[in-house]
Enzyme design. Structure first.
Site, short mmCIF file in Angstrom:
data_model
loop_
_atom_site.label_atom_id
_atom_site.label_comp_id
_atom_site.label_asym_id
_atom_site.label_seq_id
_atom_site.Cartn_x
_atom_site.Cartn_y
_atom_site.Cartn_z
N PRO A 58 20.88 -4.23 -53.26
CG PRO A 58 20.92 -2.52 -51.82
CD PRO A 58 20.34 -2.86 -53.36
CG MET A 59 19.19 -8.11 -51.15
SD MET A 59 18.68 -9.17 -52.44
CE MET A 59 19.68 -9.21 -52.64
CB VAL A 60 23.28 -7.30 -45.11
CG1 VAL A 60 23.31 -7.72 -44.02
CG2 VAL A 60 23.78 -5.58 -44.61
CD GLN A 116 22.79 -0.03 -49.85
OE1 GLN A 116 22.96 -0.42 -48.77
NE2 GLN A 116 21.68 0.57 -50.16
CB CYS A 145 18.34 0.85 -43.29
SG CYS A 145 18.60 -1.04 -41.85
CE LYS A 186 17.23 -0.31 -52.09
NZ LYS A 186 16.70 -1.01 -50.91
CG HIS A 215 11.58 0.28 -51.06
ND1 HIS A 215 12.57 -0.67 -49.43
CD2 HIS A 215 11.41 -0.28 -51.32
CE1 HIS A 215 11.45 -1.26 -49.43
NE2 HIS A 215 10.71 -1.63 -50.05
CG ASN A 250 13.28 -1.82 -54.16
OD1 ASN A 250 13.91 -1.59 -53.08
ND2 ASN A 250 13.31 -3.46 -54.84
N GLY A 251 10.57 -2.69 -55.36
CA GLY A 251 9.91 -3.27 -54.37
C GLY A 251 8.84 -3.89 -55.40
C1 FMN Z 1 18.54 -10.52 -46.91
C2 FMN Z 1 18.46 -8.45 -47.07
C3 FMN Z 1 18.92 -8.11 -46.65
C4 FMN Z 1 18.79 -6.17 -46.76
N1 FMN Z 1 19.56 -6.13 -47.22
C5 FMN Z 1 19.82 -4.14 -47.58
C6 FMN Z 1 21.06 -3.23 -47.77
O1 FMN Z 1 22.03 -3.80 -47.43
N2 FMN Z 1 20.77 -2.10 -48.47
C7 FMN Z 1 19.57 -2.08 -48.60
O2 FMN Z 1 19.63 -0.80 -48.68
N3 FMN Z 1 18.43 -2.59 -48.53
C8 FMN Z 1 19.25 -3.79 -47.90
N4 FMN Z 1 17.41 -4.30 -48.44
C9 FMN Z 1 15.88 -4.14 -48.60
C10 FMN Z 1 16.00 -4.21 -50.16
O3 FMN Z 1 17.42 -3.71 -50.36
C11 FMN Z 1 14.80 -3.85 -50.72
O4 FMN Z 1 14.87 -2.68 -50.73
C12 FMN Z 1 14.06 -4.65 -50.45
O5 FMN Z 1 13.91 -5.68 -49.97
C13 FMN Z 1 12.32 -4.58 -50.74
O6 FMN Z 1 12.62 -5.17 -52.40
P1 FMN Z 1 11.52 -6.22 -52.46
O7 FMN Z 1 10.14 -5.91 -52.75
O8 FMN Z 1 11.68 -6.58 -53.77
O9 FMN Z 1 11.57 -7.17 -51.09
C14 FMN Z 1 17.72 -5.79 -47.86
C15 FMN Z 1 16.90 -6.98 -48.06
C16 FMN Z 1 16.58 -8.01 -47.65
C17 FMN Z 1 15.50 -9.31 -47.74
#
Ligand code: FMN
Length: 437
Positions: A58-60, A116, A145, A186, A215, A250-251
């Protein structure tokens, strides 16, 4: 490497799975069955990963509909929507329209999909989830978050700490009792450590959670302090609850080598990628890995950017697609073309000043000219935006002190590191105060 038992999900469904003290209605292998039902959409899935979840996080303003469709062409077999603010979704028709076509749902090729939400009131969350439950494969509660807006709103990672965890446990029990789809959570690791976190995760499963996405960082690990994800912690989650519910890791997943290493190490049912797959949507294919000698064998970034634009024309992100229109598209272009922008101020300016779809197309033409003039070779492409905060962490992504200029430029143009990490402010309460919706 240890024996992780990852393929426990291949065993036949256990009829007793629901009899573990919770009110979960879904047997442990619901996720594997879901993936198998949609497996025909991924004819190029490596055989060893056929029942593994390769997940878009999920990514805003970033895991919008057109972007998800692009990743699904390259083996992403489960996607999350961006976080949706439950109260605004329920109360504000304008906001709701941007995020979801109620009663219509999402295109068939956008399944399986988990939606989400964030919030801390079980009644509001249930009302919001009821509006989507008939058209999705699961719902998720954001307990990750770390931003100030989440602290003030008492949601996200802070919700894990409300009333010693009682509140999120009560929310999960209420939702899983009253919804017909799996209720997923999450989560980050609690600031007090993995032992306390495990106690909470166990309670959530007891309360009816059907999947945990972990995460492997705590809420202090953000921006320059992001650091690496704790796969040992995720392995302990799998050891604790993995026989009852699927667990996603995740991560720090940046290519298929990481995917396999993470699955083997943690025993998780799937991996979830965010920042790396944002920059390069074909991440779940064999490209930039050891076996390709770290060469990019998939499409180049220009083709990726151009395909994304094409999907945006068919599925505008701000029309039920969970994105803020051109702002969302600009941000994607910034990440796709980061490596080109770093060496070219005019291209960077052009991306920042993209206010129309035609303008976005012009940016790609401009980047294509740059590539042609310098004899660009797609095989040499590597992640660039992804590694901007990963200096000093070791491994193939440690490229030495880069990108100070870039960060300065992003600040000027309103795309800060904070925005990049989890820009809840794009769609959170700030927007409501701004009268955006
Ligand atoms: C642009 C952006 C927006 C994100 N928005 C959300 C979100 O809406 N909900 C959420 O649970 N995590 C959000 N995250 C966190 C990611 O889902 C993820 O947990 C975090 O980046 C770690 O993963 P990675 O190591 O693969 O980057 C966001 C991350 C990024 C980069």
């Amino acid at each position: 490497m240890m024996d992780t038992g990852r393929h426990r999900s291949s065993s036949p469904p256990d009829d007793d799975d629901d009899d573990d003290g919770g009110n979960r209605r879904f047997p442990r292998d619901w996720l594997r069955r879901l993936l198998m039902r949609h497996a025909h959409n991924h004819p190029n899935m490596p055989p060893d990963l056929h029942d593994v979840a390769l997940v878009v996080a999920p990514m805003v303003d970033a895991s919008d509909l057109p972007y998800r469709l692009l990743t699904r062409r390259y083996n992403a077999n489960l996607c999350y929507t961006p976080m949706i603010h439950a109260r605004m979704f329920v109360d504000k028709p304008g906001y709701r329209r941007k995020f979801w076509k109620v009663g219509v749902g999402t295109p068939a090729e956008d399944r399986p999909l988990i939606v989400q939400f964030c919030g801390n009131d079980k009644h509001v969350l249930l009302s919001a989830m009821k509006l989507v439950e008939n058209d999705v494969d699961g719902v998720d509660i954001n307990c990750g978050c770390p931003q100030g807006i989440a602290r003030r709103g008492r949601y996200g990672a802070y919700l894990m700490e409300e009333d010693g965890g009682d509140r999120i446990v009560d929310i999960v029990r209420h939702l899983s009792t009253n919804l017909t789809v799996p209720v997923c959570v999450k989560l980050r690791i609690l600031p007090t450590g993995i032992d306390d976190s495990l106690m909470l995760y166990g309670r959530l499963v007891d309360a009816g959670a059907s999947m945990l996405a972990i995460h492997g960082r705590d809420r202090h690990q953000r921006q320059d302090a992001t650091g690496s994800a704790d796969w040992d912690a995720i392995r302990r989650v799998v050891d604790l609850v993995g026989d009852r519910v699927p667990v996603l890791a995740n991560g720090g997943i940046s290519n298929m080598d990481d995917v396999r290493a993470c699955l083997e190490y943690t025993g998780a049912d799937g991996v979830m990628s965010s920042e790396a797959i944002l920059e390069y949507p074909p991440l779940y294919t064999e490209t930039n890995t050891r076996s390709t000698n770290y060469l990019r064998t998939g499409p180049g970034r220009l083709d990726v950017a151009s395909d994304y634009l094409e999907l945006c024309r068919r599925y505008p992100p701000d029309d039920g697609g969970q994105g803020s229109g051109l702002k969302c598209i600009r941000a994607h272009m910034h990440r796709f073309l980061h490596a080109d922008m770093r060496g070219n101020a005019s291209l960077r300016d052009a991306v920042v000043r993209t206010f129309t779809m035609e303008g976005a197309g012009d940016v790609i033409d401009m980047a294509r000219n740059i590539h042609e003039s310098c004899g660009h070779d797609v095989g040499d492409e590597q992640l660039s935006w992804y590694v901007r905060h990963r200096v000093g962490l070791g491994g193939s992504h440690d490229r030495g002190g880069e990108d100070e200029d870039d960060d300065e430029e992003e600040r000027k143009h309103g795309s800060s590191k904070e925005d990049d990490e989890c820009p809840c402010n794009v769609f959170g309460e700030v927007c409501a105060d701004d009268g955006d919706y």
